[in-house]
Each structure stands twice: as structure tokens, then as C-alpha cells.
Design a protein around this motif. Structure first.
Motif, PDB file in Angstrom:
ATOM      1  N   HIS A 157       0.836  -1.206   0.000  1.00  0.00           N
ATOM      2  CA  HIS A 157       0.000   0.000   0.000  1.00  0.00           C
ATOM      3  C   HIS A 157       0.866   1.248   0.000  1.00  0.00           C
ATOM      4  N   LEU A 161      -3.940   3.926   0.388  1.00  0.00           N
ATOM      5  CA  LEU A 161      -4.504   3.192  -0.738  1.00  0.00           C
ATOM      6  C   LEU A 161      -4.037   1.743  -0.599  1.00  0.00           C
ATOM      7  N   LEU A 165      -8.690  -1.827  -1.509  1.00  0.00           N
ATOM      8  CA  LEU A 165      -9.389  -0.582  -1.851  1.00  0.00           C
ATOM      9  C   LEU A 165     -10.615  -0.865  -2.707  1.00  0.00           C
ATOM     10  N   ARG A 168     -11.055   1.606  -6.460  1.00  0.00           N
ATOM     11  CA  ARG A 168      -9.795   1.692  -7.200  1.00  0.00           C
ATOM     12  C   ARG A 168      -9.907   2.682  -8.358  1.00  0.00           C
ATOM     13  N   ASP A 169     -11.106   2.808  -8.922  1.00  0.00           N
ATOM     14  CA  ASP A 169     -11.307   3.717 -10.044  1.00  0.00           C
ATOM     15  C   ASP A 169     -11.124   5.169  -9.626  1.00  0.00           C
ATOM     16  N   LEU A 172      -6.908   5.086  -7.440  1.00  0.00           N
ATOM     17  CA  LEU A 172      -5.719   4.720  -8.205  1.00  0.00           C
ATOM     18  C   LEU A 172      -5.719   5.252  -9.628  1.00  0.00           C
ATOM     19  N   SER A 173      -6.709   6.030  -9.985  1.00  0.00           N
ATOM     20  CA  SER A 173      -6.752   6.567 -11.344  1.00  0.00           C
ATOM     21  C   SER A 173      -5.833   7.778 -11.478  1.00  0.00           C
ATOM     22  N   THR A 196      -5.604  10.920  -3.295  1.00  0.00           N
ATOM     23  CA  THR A 196      -5.676   9.968  -4.385  1.00  0.00           C
ATOM     24  C   THR A 196      -4.442  10.117  -5.275  1.00  0.00           C
ATOM     25  N   THR A 231      -5.574  -5.886 -10.801  1.00  0.00           N
ATOM     26  CA  THR A 231      -5.480  -6.516  -9.480  1.00  0.00           C
ATOM     27  C   THR A 231      -4.128  -6.260  -8.819  1.00  0.00           C
ATOM     28  N   PRO A 234      -1.294  -1.457  -4.995  1.00  0.00           N
ATOM     29  CA  PRO A 234      -1.361  -0.007  -5.253  1.00  0.00           C
ATOM     30  C   PRO A 234      -0.033   0.620  -5.642  1.00  0.00           C
TER      31      PRO A 234
END
Length: 252
Positions: A157, A161, A165, A168-169, A172-173, A196, A231, A234
Motif C-alpha cells: 500500500h 490506498l 481498496l 480503485r477507479d 488509483l486513477s 488519491t 489486481t 497499489p
């Protein structure tokens, strides 16, 4: 180009190559802390010269304490520096687990006490209840960032994050619109709030500070060929999605 600081004979060991990062390897935590502090201070001076102000996002936990102390001694126009944690546990800022407290005790001392702190915690029951207030504050007072220094847990992590999580959209975007996200994870005893990746990636200077062979192996495995981005841990999204290659600062 990869740069490596020579390891002493006492700590010499095979070093795992890490793709997608610029690695600086140090013999010990003291050398790492001083080297990272010097580099970050140079970045902040450049930002102040260009924009009149510099914004710095910093990881919490135990690993960065020595670095924070070294950074606090750097000669800077600290009154023009804004500092915020990259994430925060939802505990009062007097709690030993508070990242805000960590920054106050280990960075905002001496000449560095003149820096402006942008806290993420609010004295309300949940991070969800404070999310809109924190989002507006971060957007207006902290973004864009100039420098972000992140750590990494042994589960891969970064910030708060975590591998489990849900959004994730959002978290992690690289191009997400939300700068902060409320976090609930099985890996931590309390809820959290975090920047983020889209907020972190506003910083042109990105650093990953990790210590120990175990974490280096986690990072190498997370970035190995064939990892499914959907998958992946992070830290994979942080390193491979960054607009500029992060610099890895590591010691055994």
C-alpha cells in the motif's frame, strides 16, 4: 539513469533491480535521510523561486521520522512552504498514531516551524462526514503539489490506498477528479482519509522512501512483468502511472 550510493562492507548485499524507478541506494538510514532531505529541499527552493510558494506532501508512519528531522534543518524560506500528510488516520491530532502529530513533532520544529500545515483530520466522527470540507481545503490550499514523498507498506500500500481498496477507479486513477478519498480497510483498525493518485501526481517531483530488503522485494514483485494492473498492488499503480518516473530512496 539509475544512481546507486555505495554500500559499506558491513551492509553490502545483492540489490534487486526495480523497473520504472530511478533508484538511489544508501548504506544506512542516516545517509538516506540526509540525501533525501537535501534533494527535497532543492525541489522546494526551485518551486519557491518559480511560484513564490511550495507545497509538500509527506508520508506518515515510523520510517520517515529521521528524514523529517533532517529536512527540518534545511535552510529554506519555510514561511513559503505548505505541508500536508498524504494520508491521515481518523484519530485526534494528539493521538500517537496521528500523521499530523508526526509532522508537528518531527518536521515543524526550529526554522521549519514557520511552514504552513494543511491538516486532513477534522474533529468529526467519520472521514466521510468531513470529506467535502477536506476536499475543498486540499484543492484550494495544497494543489498542485510540488513534491510528494511516499512510503510503502509490506502489503504494497501507498498513502492509505490499500490492496483491498474498494474505489480503485477513484483512488488509483491517474486522471481522477477527486483529490481525497475516505478509506475503510481490513488492514487498519481505524478509518482513514487519503490523497488519491490523481492529487499526488500533480507533483513534478515524486519520491518513494523504503527501507529493508523485504520491502524492496515487495516492490520488485509488484512491478514484475505480467502483473495484471486491475489486481496489482497499489504501489504498481503509483510507479507505472506516474507522469514522471518516481525516485526510489532505499537502504537495507
Amino acid at each position: 539513469m539509475r544512481t546507486r550510493m555505495p554500500l559499506s562492507k558491513a551492509t553490502a548485499m545483492p540489490v534487486i533491480d526495480i523497473p520504472h524507478v530511478r533508484a538511489r541506494d544508501f548504506a544506512d538510514a542516516v545517509g538516506l535521510a540526509d540525501g533525501l532531505a537535501t534533494t527535497v529541499a532543492t525541489d522546494l527552493r526551485r518551486a519557491i523561486a518559480e511560484r513564490g510558494v511550495a507545497t509538500l506532501a509527506l508520508a506518515g508512519g515510523n520510517t520517515p521520522r529521521r528524514f523529517l528531522q533532517a529536512l527540518s534543518r534545511q535552510p529554506l524560506d519555510w514561511a513559503k512552504v505548505r505541508v500536508l500528510p498524504v494520508d491521515e488516520r481518523w484519530v485526534p491530532n494528539t493521538d500517537p498514531r496521528s500523521n499530523e502529530r508526526l509532522l508537528r513533532e518531527h518536521l515543524l520544529q526550529g526554522v521549519a516551524a514557520a511552514a504552513q500545515l494543511v491538516p486532513l483530520y477534522r474533529p468529526v466522527e467519520t472521514p466521510e462526514a468531513a470529506l467535502q470540507s477536506v476536499m475543498v481545503d486540499v484543492a484550494h490550499r495544497a494543489l498542485p503539489l510540488d513534491v510528494a514523498v511516499l512510503g510503502m507498506g509490506e502489503d504494497g500500500h501507498i498513502a492509505s490506498l490499500f490492496p483491498d481498496l474498494v474505489r480503485r477507479d477513484v483512488g488509483l486513477s491517474p486522471a481522477g477528479r477527486a483529490p481525497v478519498l475516505a478509506i475503510r480497510t481490513a488492514a487498519a483498525p481505524e478509518p482513514r482519509i487519503t490523497l488519491t493518485l490523481s492529487a499526488i501526481f500533480t507533483a513534478p517531483a515524486l519520491y518513494l522512501h523504503i527501507e529493508g530488503a523485504a520491502k524492496r522485494r515487495v516492490l520488485a514483485d509488484a512491478l514484475a512483468d505480467g502483473v495484471n494492473p486491475g489486481t496489482a498492488l497499489p504501489v504498481h499503480a503509483f510507479v507505472t502511472g506516474a507522469p514522471t518516473a518516481p525516485a526510489l530512496y532505499w537502504c537495507p
